[in-house]
Design an enzyme around this catalytic site. Structure first.
Site, PDB file in Angstrom:
ATOM      1  N   HIS A 120      14.310   2.531  17.655  1.00 38.50           N
ATOM      2  CA  HIS A 120      13.439   1.950  16.630  1.00 38.50           C
ATOM      3  C   HIS A 120      12.241   1.207  17.221  1.00 38.50           C
ATOM      4  O   HIS A 120      12.327   0.026  17.550  1.00 38.50           O
ATOM      5  CB  HIS A 120      14.276   1.006  15.753  1.00 38.50           C
ATOM      6  CG  HIS A 120      13.594   0.610  14.493  1.00 38.50           C
ATOM      7  ND1 HIS A 120      14.287   0.230  13.364  1.00 38.50           N
ATOM      8  CD2 HIS A 120      12.288   0.520  14.157  1.00 38.50           C
ATOM      9  CE1 HIS A 120      13.435  -0.072  12.395  1.00 38.50           C
ATOM     10  NE2 HIS A 120      12.208   0.095  12.858  1.00 38.50           N
TER      11      HIS A 120
ATOM     12  N   HIS B  57       7.694   0.897  16.994  1.00 39.79           N
ATOM     13  CA  HIS B  57       6.432   1.240  16.330  1.00 39.79           C
ATOM     14  C   HIS B  57       5.332   1.150  17.385  1.00 39.79           C
ATOM     15  O   HIS B  57       4.833   0.065  17.664  1.00 39.79           O
ATOM     16  CB  HIS B  57       6.132   0.244  15.204  1.00 39.79           C
ATOM     17  CG  HIS B  57       7.159   0.240  14.117  1.00 39.79           C
ATOM     18  ND1 HIS B  57       7.027   0.998  12.978  1.00 39.79           N
ATOM     19  CD2 HIS B  57       8.329  -0.431  13.980  1.00 39.79           C
ATOM     20  CE1 HIS B  57       8.083   0.794  12.178  1.00 39.79           C
ATOM     21  NE2 HIS B  57       8.885  -0.071  12.775  1.00 39.79           N
TER      22      HIS B  57
ATOM     23  N   ASP C 235      13.085  -2.535  16.709  1.00 36.00           N
ATOM     24  CA  ASP C 235      12.022  -2.620  15.711  1.00 36.00           C
ATOM     25  C   ASP C 235      10.774  -3.238  16.337  1.00 36.00           C
ATOM     26  O   ASP C 235      10.107  -4.056  15.714  1.00 36.00           O
ATOM     27  CB  ASP C 235      12.469  -3.430  14.474  1.00 36.00           C
ATOM     28  CG  ASP C 235      11.592  -3.131  13.260  1.00 36.00           C
ATOM     29  OD1 ASP C 235      10.671  -2.294  13.368  1.00 36.00           O
ATOM     30  OD2 ASP C 235      11.820  -3.745  12.204  1.00 36.00           O
TER      31      ASP C 235
ATOM     32  N   HIS D 166       1.971  -6.671  16.655  1.00 36.83           N
ATOM     33  CA  HIS D 166       0.740  -7.051  15.946  1.00 36.83           C
ATOM     34  C   HIS D 166       0.085  -8.088  16.837  1.00 36.83           C
ATOM     35  O   HIS D 166       0.787  -8.917  17.439  1.00 36.83           O
ATOM     36  CB  HIS D 166       1.055  -7.700  14.599  1.00 36.83           C
ATOM     37  CG  HIS D 166       1.718  -6.785  13.602  1.00 36.83           C
ATOM     38  ND1 HIS D 166       1.049  -5.772  12.949  1.00 36.83           N
ATOM     39  CD2 HIS D 166       2.999  -6.739  13.146  1.00 36.83           C
ATOM     40  CE1 HIS D 166       1.892  -5.152  12.131  1.00 36.83           C
ATOM     41  NE2 HIS D 166       3.077  -5.705  12.237  1.00 36.83           N
TER      42      HIS D 166
ATOM     43  N   GLY E 283       6.452  -8.296  11.390  1.00 34.97           N
ATOM     44  CA  GLY E 283       6.854  -7.556  12.590  1.00 34.97           C
ATOM     45  C   GLY E 283       6.577  -8.339  13.854  1.00 34.97           C
ATOM     46  O   GLY E 283       5.685  -9.181  13.895  1.00 34.97           O
TER      47      GLY E 283
HETATM   48  O1  DOR Z   1       8.424  -6.278  10.084  1.00 34.64           O
HETATM   49  C1  DOR Z   1       8.292  -5.075  10.127  1.00 34.64           C
HETATM   50  N1  DOR Z   1       7.220  -4.511  10.720  1.00 34.64           N
HETATM   51  N2  DOR Z   1       9.204  -4.291   9.571  1.00 34.64           N
HETATM   52  C2  DOR Z   1       9.047  -2.961   9.465  1.00 34.64           C
HETATM   53  O2  DOR Z   1       9.897  -2.311   8.942  1.00 34.64           O
HETATM   54  C3  DOR Z   1       7.803  -2.325   9.941  1.00 34.64           C
HETATM   55  C4  DOR Z   1       7.176  -3.127  10.982  1.00 34.64           C
HETATM   56  C5  DOR Z   1       5.775  -2.725  11.321  1.00 34.64           C
HETATM   57  O3  DOR Z   1       5.493  -1.541  11.408  1.00 34.64           O
HETATM   58  O4  DOR Z   1       4.961  -3.627  11.563  1.00 34.64           O
HETATM   59 ZN    ZN Z   2      10.670  -0.732  11.831  1.00 33.67          ZN
END
Ligand code: DOR
Ligand code: ZN
Length: 404
Positions: A57, A59, A274, A278, A290
């Protein structure tokens, strides 16, 4: 490559062995393996050697949001954190909801990663099940958002959800609270394996425990931040009230404990970070959900081992073996002959603090700044090649994973 003096866990028992890797694969694990002249030798100095971490998981923000992270910086964060395989989520730009977009994304990202990687496909609100059918063999899972999160990927239409379940190989969901229950019902009704991302509450752990008792093929993941952090950390000061916001939100100390218990008793199967980078400026200016994580996940989970929250054996299962097994990722997740030579050497006696200065993620902040790490990643090896050692990176050789 020959890795000498590795401390490994063999069925829970510590052993010192040498590991020989040839043509990317582990070919021998034994005491005192002799070196051939042209074999690269690395001495693990009796430090622990674990199978490379498999993080289902992340991003990585590439393409489209690469001011926050790109495939290269994100994969460097992986290498530095002992992660040799990561799975990227579909909420990049454009969202990965058609075969064409998936193929283009793969093309764009070729040759950019230090570690091996795979992709999740996105289920879309206007029912892209015909696209899902076309890509089942090219992706890890279909990811659907049943609750609001970063990006515009929420699926609420029941018909769309049903079709997505019916046509996927395995469904990974972002579901919170009652939606966890709902997702389990869909999995049962349509007889599909279900992977529940980032559980965050005691209630959700109980839903999963019941589903497993029923014999359903339901898997659950937890993030390091939902284990280690809670609302008291969020409310510490004005800055943390912005920085420590994520979906699902951090919950209570009691939930932390229930998640650890779930991880110990087998209700929760995997650690997924996860990793959601950012930039700190964005986080402080406007509520943005996130946090970056992949760079410190192993170091933090080793802290869990030191604090007797889980055993090292269980850490290896939930961070390497089970993620690879659940998603049928070929040759990953174990220190065994025939598996890929993905190794991470960790110094579990290191008790330095996690600092901001050495971070490689573009996000350039960590929720764990100042925390004493449970161990330090010394060296990361991918398919028999050193890719990270002592704060230096070597060779961009990562490639897409394959499936059993
Ligand atoms: O806090 C989060 N940020 N939860 C998510 O499911 C997506 C993620 C993001 O892509 O920034
Ligand atoms: Zn996620």
């Amino acid at each position: 490559m020959l890795v000498k003096n590795c401390k490994i866990l063999d069925k829970g028992i510590e052993k010192i062995v040498d590991i020989l890797i040839e043509n990317e694969k582990i070919i021998k694990i034994d005491k005192n393996i002799d070196r051939c002249d042209d074999t690269e030798v690395i001495d693990a100095n009796k430090n622990f050697v674990l199978p490379g971490i498999v993080d289902l998981h992340t991003h990585m923000r590439d393409p489209g949001l690469s001011q926050k992270e790109d495939f290269t910086t994100g994969s460097m964060a992986c290498a530095k954190g002992g992660v040799t395989t990561f799975v990227d989520m579909p909420n990049t730009v454009p969202a990965v909801i058609t075969e064409k977009i998936l193929d283009e994304k793969k093309e764009i990202l070729k040759g950019k990663s230090y570690v091996d990687y795979g992709f999740n496909f996105g289920g879309s609100k206007n029912d892209n099940s015909s696209e899902i059918c076309k890509v089942v063999d090219k992706v890890v899972a279909t990811k659907i958002f049943l609750n609001v999160s970063t990006g515009d990927m929420l699926v609420t239409d029941e018909n769309a959800i049903v079709n997505i379940f019916k046509n996927s190989k395995i469904v990974a969901v972002h579901a919170e609270g009652e939606m966890v229950k709902k997702a389990i019902e869909f999995a049962k009704k349509y007889n599909k394996p279900l992977y529940l991302c980032h559980l965050s509450t005691e209630e959700e752990v109980n839903f999963v425990r019941e589903a497993k008792k029923e014999g359903l093929e339901v898997y659950a993941e937890v993030t390091p931040h939902h284990l280690f952090l809670n609302d008291s950390d969020v409310n510490r000061n004005e800055k943390s009230k912005m920085l420590l916001r994520t979906k699902p939100e951090l919950k209570t100390k009691k939930d932390n404990e229930a998640l650890w218990e779930g991880l110990r008793d087998g209700t929760i199967d995997t650690i997924g970070t996860d990793h959601a980078p950012h930039l700190i400026e964005e986080k402080l200016k406007k509520l943005t959900f996130g946090m970056p994580s992949v760079e410190n996940s192993l170091e933090m989970m080793l802290k869990g081992v030191k604090e007797n929250k889980i055993t090292l054996q269980r850490l290896i299962e939930v961070m390497s073996t089970s993620p690879a097994k659940i998603m049928k990722i070929k040759n990953k997740g174990k220190l065994e002959v025939g598996y890929d030579g993905d190794l991470v050497i960790v110094d579990i006696n290191d008790s330095t603090k996690i600092d901001k200065e050495s971070l490689v993620t573009k996000a350039n902040w960590t929720p764990y700044e100042g925390v004493v790490r449970g161990g330090k990643v010394l060296t990361t090896i991918l398919r028999g090649k050193k890719i990270y050692s002592d704060n230096k990176f070597y060779g961009i050789n990562g490639r897409e994973i394959s499936y059993e």
